[in-house]
Design an enzyme around this catalytic site. Structure first.
Site, mmCIF file in Angstrom:
data_model
loop_
_atom_site.group_PDB
_atom_site.id
_atom_site.type_symbol
_atom_site.label_atom_id
_atom_site.label_comp_id
_atom_site.label_asym_id
_atom_site.label_seq_id
_atom_site.Cartn_x
_atom_site.Cartn_y
_atom_site.Cartn_z
ATOM 1 N N TYR A 99 0.985 3.315 -2.424
ATOM 2 C CA TYR A 99 -0.024 3.003 -1.603
ATOM 3 C C TYR A 99 0.235 4.061 -0.443
ATOM 4 C CZ TYR A 99 0.634 -1.748 -2.955
ATOM 5 O OH TYR A 99 0.814 -2.852 -3.679
ATOM 6 N N GLY B 232 -2.510 -11.928 4.806
ATOM 7 C CA GLY B 232 -2.690 -10.281 5.175
ATOM 8 C C GLY B 232 -2.370 -9.864 6.619
ATOM 9 N N CYS C 104 11.956 11.390 -12.771
ATOM 10 C CA CYS C 104 11.213 12.332 -13.115
ATOM 11 C C CYS C 104 9.620 12.365 -13.022
ATOM 12 C CB CYS C 104 11.566 12.644 -14.656
ATOM 13 S SG CYS C 104 13.302 12.822 -15.013
ATOM 14 N N TYR D 270 7.259 -6.699 -0.723
ATOM 15 C CA TYR D 270 6.667 -5.733 -1.750
ATOM 16 C C TYR D 270 7.579 -4.693 -2.047
ATOM 17 C CZ TYR D 270 2.658 -8.685 -0.595
ATOM 18 O OH TYR D 270 2.198 -9.918 -0.219
ATOM 19 N N ARG E 236 6.242 1.376 -2.926
ATOM 20 C CA ARG E 236 5.115 1.457 -1.899
ATOM 21 C C ARG E 236 4.840 2.736 -1.673
ATOM 22 N NH1 ARG E 236 4.999 -0.300 2.548
ATOM 23 N NH2 ARG E 236 2.845 -1.247 2.210
ATOM 24 N N GLU F 188 -1.808 -18.215 4.507
ATOM 25 C CA GLU F 188 -0.691 -17.764 3.400
ATOM 26 C C GLU F 188 -0.202 -16.430 3.650
ATOM 27 O OE1 GLU F 188 -3.714 -17.106 0.281
ATOM 28 O OE2 GLU F 188 -3.685 -19.346 -0.330
ATOM 29 N N PRO F 189 0.543 -16.144 4.895
ATOM 30 C CA PRO F 189 1.290 -15.018 5.170
ATOM 31 C C PRO F 189 2.396 -14.670 4.050
ATOM 32 C CG PRO F 189 1.960 -16.459 6.761
ATOM 33 C CD PRO F 189 1.033 -17.418 5.713
ATOM 34 N N GLY F 190 2.468 -13.297 3.774
ATOM 35 C CA GLY F 190 3.491 -12.957 3.033
ATOM 36 C C GLY F 190 4.487 -11.788 3.803
ATOM 37 N N ARG F 191 3.786 -10.554 3.884
ATOM 38 C CA ARG F 191 4.197 -9.341 4.347
ATOM 39 C C ARG F 191 5.036 -9.866 5.806
ATOM 40 N NH1 ARG F 191 2.837 -4.138 2.949
ATOM 41 N NH2 ARG F 191 0.948 -5.226 2.043
HETATM 42 C C1 LIG Z 1 -1.024 -11.307 -1.601
HETATM 43 C C2 LIG Z 1 -1.495 -12.557 -1.191
HETATM 44 C C3 LIG Z 1 -1.253 -13.188 0.173
HETATM 45 C C4 LIG Z 1 -0.312 -12.558 0.820
HETATM 46 O O1 LIG Z 1 -0.782 -11.527 1.704
HETATM 47 P P1 LIG Z 1 0.279 -10.706 2.675
HETATM 48 O O2 LIG Z 1 -0.540 -9.560 2.983
HETATM 49 O O3 LIG Z 1 1.408 -10.447 2.183
HETATM 50 O O4 LIG Z 1 0.097 -11.526 3.703
HETATM 51 C C5 LIG Z 1 -1.973 -14.476 0.539
HETATM 52 N N1 LIG Z 1 -2.799 -15.022 -0.380
HETATM 53 C C6 LIG Z 1 -3.021 -14.520 -1.571
HETATM 54 C C7 LIG Z 1 -4.130 -15.238 -2.471
HETATM 55 C C8 LIG Z 1 -2.668 -13.100 -2.095
HETATM 56 O O5 LIG Z 1 -2.820 -12.766 -3.049
#
Ligand SMILES: *Cc1c(COP(=O)(O)O)cnc(C)c1O
Length: 443
Positions: free
Chosen positions: A338, A261, A366, A395, A334, A295-298
């Site tokens: 959002y 997150g 459209c 994303y 996005r 668990e970072p993604g973004r």
């Molecule tokens: C989406 C998600 C993440 C990653 O979130 P980011 O905002 O991209 O860091 C981590 N853990 C879980 C369970 C998720 O669903």
């Protein structure tokens, strides 16, 4: 409110500031906008637009920063695959010694395909199917995060059928407001995610008694694009209390998955700091003898990507000026979904220095929702000129569709002076591959 970011009258960063703020980008008098050492016009000319471009160097650097901050507190990093699941991304993730957090069988198979070993894979998600669980348990991944009592029973049955014991964590919903957009908040009591704090101890005890499962700890993930540490601190305080309570009742709690997150700067947000995040986690759990996971993604992949687009035309309707691009909401969802704000930078050095005036930047789909920006200060851009839509590594391509029968855009990876197409532009014929018209329909 974040939901009005698309239209807010607050000052936007200038084109020069957007470039100066992003270490992999530079503007050159001859070559125009350059990513690492590759002029983006070279890619646009060779591959066409719209095209996604990823900077391997940026991802590598961010992986190293995060790994360093979390290795220092003894925590493991698991990349949230859903942010960008391309095999080239996952292979850089693996090379950095980073694990994977997956939310579907497909993501699990992608992570395995990229060589990430099962002991470095965690499976999250609110609706894992029996097929998902079958694959996860048969693969013997590190941990499955269970989100409900109902799922726990299904999982135990699958594990028993396979003659395995699945390591599980209970995903707790700590009921905190992450202060982010409503569509990406996940830790409120009225969100679909996780197990309520009040039900956690009872379910942990139930899990301990079930055959086929071994509860190893807890997990939480409170939302995405989180700017401040306060929501994490609130959530972790509640979860630390729960861990102490479980241990006091004689349960083994050895692992804690602290979620992802961490936010990035799209416009003027304060970007999340890995050091601050690590410190927050160490302060909450540092003395509890837990194996810690994040668990970072973004944060890892978002700033590493951009979307190249060409100007189709400009038009004036009533009082409004529109810049119509060849990229659309089917490519980058996005802004529509959002109200997300993304920087937009011309590739031409002459355009980038020209006087600006507010314009609505839209795609050709459209739908009025097919809008990338409103009242964006941009120079007058002629047809065929090109722009980069910034910070689309997370994303972005993963949320694309073929709405309006628009093929999936090409993907390119840049690394220093090298670049390669990492996914070819989808040919039009592929749009109907797999479709069939029944004989009886036309007989
Ligand atoms: C989406 C998600 C993440 C990653 O979130 P980011 O905002 O991209 O860091 C981590 N853990 C879980 C369970 C998720 O669903």
């Amino acid at each position: 409110m974040l939901s009005s970011a698309l239209t807010s009258p607050q000052a936007d960063p200038s084109i020069a500031d957007l470039i100066a703020d992003r270490p992999a980008l530079s503007m050159h008098a001859m070559d125009g906008l350059v990513l690492e050492d590759v002029p983006l016009t070279t890619i646009a000319r060779a591959v066409g637009t719209p095209s996604w471009v990823l900077s391997a160097g940026t991802l590598r650097a961010r992986l190293a920063l995060l790994q360093d901050a979390f290795t220092a507190i003894g925590a493991r990093v698991h990349y949230a695959v859903k942010a960008n699941d391309h095999l080239a991304v996952l292979s850089l993730v693996r090379a950095a010694g980073t694990g994977a957090d997956v939310v579907s069988q497909g993501e699990l198979l992608r992570a395995r395909q990229a060589g990430i070993t099962p002991d470095h894979i965690v499976f999250s998600g609110v609706g894992k199917t029996v097929a998902d669980l079958d694959t996860a348990i048969a693969t013997d991944i590190a941990q499955i995060n269970v989100e409900s009592a109902e799922e726990l029973d299904i999982l135990a049955a699958v594990a028993c059928r396979l003659g395995r014991t699945a390591r599980i964590a209970l995903r707790i919903n700590p009921d905190v407001d992450a202060g982010t957009h409503a569509k990406i908040t996940t830790g409120r009591a009225d969100n679909k995610f996780g197990i309520g704090l009040q039900d956690a101890a009872g379910l942990y005890a139930h899990a301990s008694a079930l055959p086929g499962v071994e509860p190893v700890g807890l997990a939480l993930h409170i939302g995405s694009q989180i700017a401040a540490m306060a929501p994490y601190r609130d959530a972790y305080t509640r979860v630390a209390e729960l861990v102490r309570g479980l241990r006091a009742s004689g349960h083994v709690v050895r692992r804690l998955d602290c979620g992802g997150g961490l936010g990035i700067r799209y416009r003027d947000e304060v970007a999340g700091s890995p050091i601050a995040f690590a410190t927050t986690i160490r302060q909450a759990f540092g003395t509890m003898g837990l194996e810690l996971i994040i668990e970072p993604g973004r944060w890892l992949i978002g700033p590493a990507g951009l979307l190249l687009a060409s100007v189709v035309l400009t038009k004036t309707t009533g009082q409004r000026q529109f810049l119509v691009l060849d990229a659309a909401m089917n490519d980058l969802l996005r802004p529509s979904l959002y109200d997300a704000w993304h920087g937009i930078v011309p590739l031409s050095p002459i355009d980038a220095m020209a006087p600006v005036a507010p314009v609505d930047v839209v795609g050709p789909v459209c739908e009025s929702g097919d809008t990338f920006a409103r009242n964006r200060p941009l120079p007058d851009l002629p047809p065929q000129s090109q722009v980069a839509i910034l910070d689309t590594g997370a994303y972005g391509s993963v949320m694309s569709s073929t709405y309006n029968a628009r093929p999936l855009a090409a993907q390119v990876m840049v690394d220093g002076a090298r670049w390669s197409v990492i996914r070819a532009r989808q040919p039009h014929e592929a749009l109907w591959t797999g479709e069939s018209v029944p004989d009886w329909l036309t007989a």
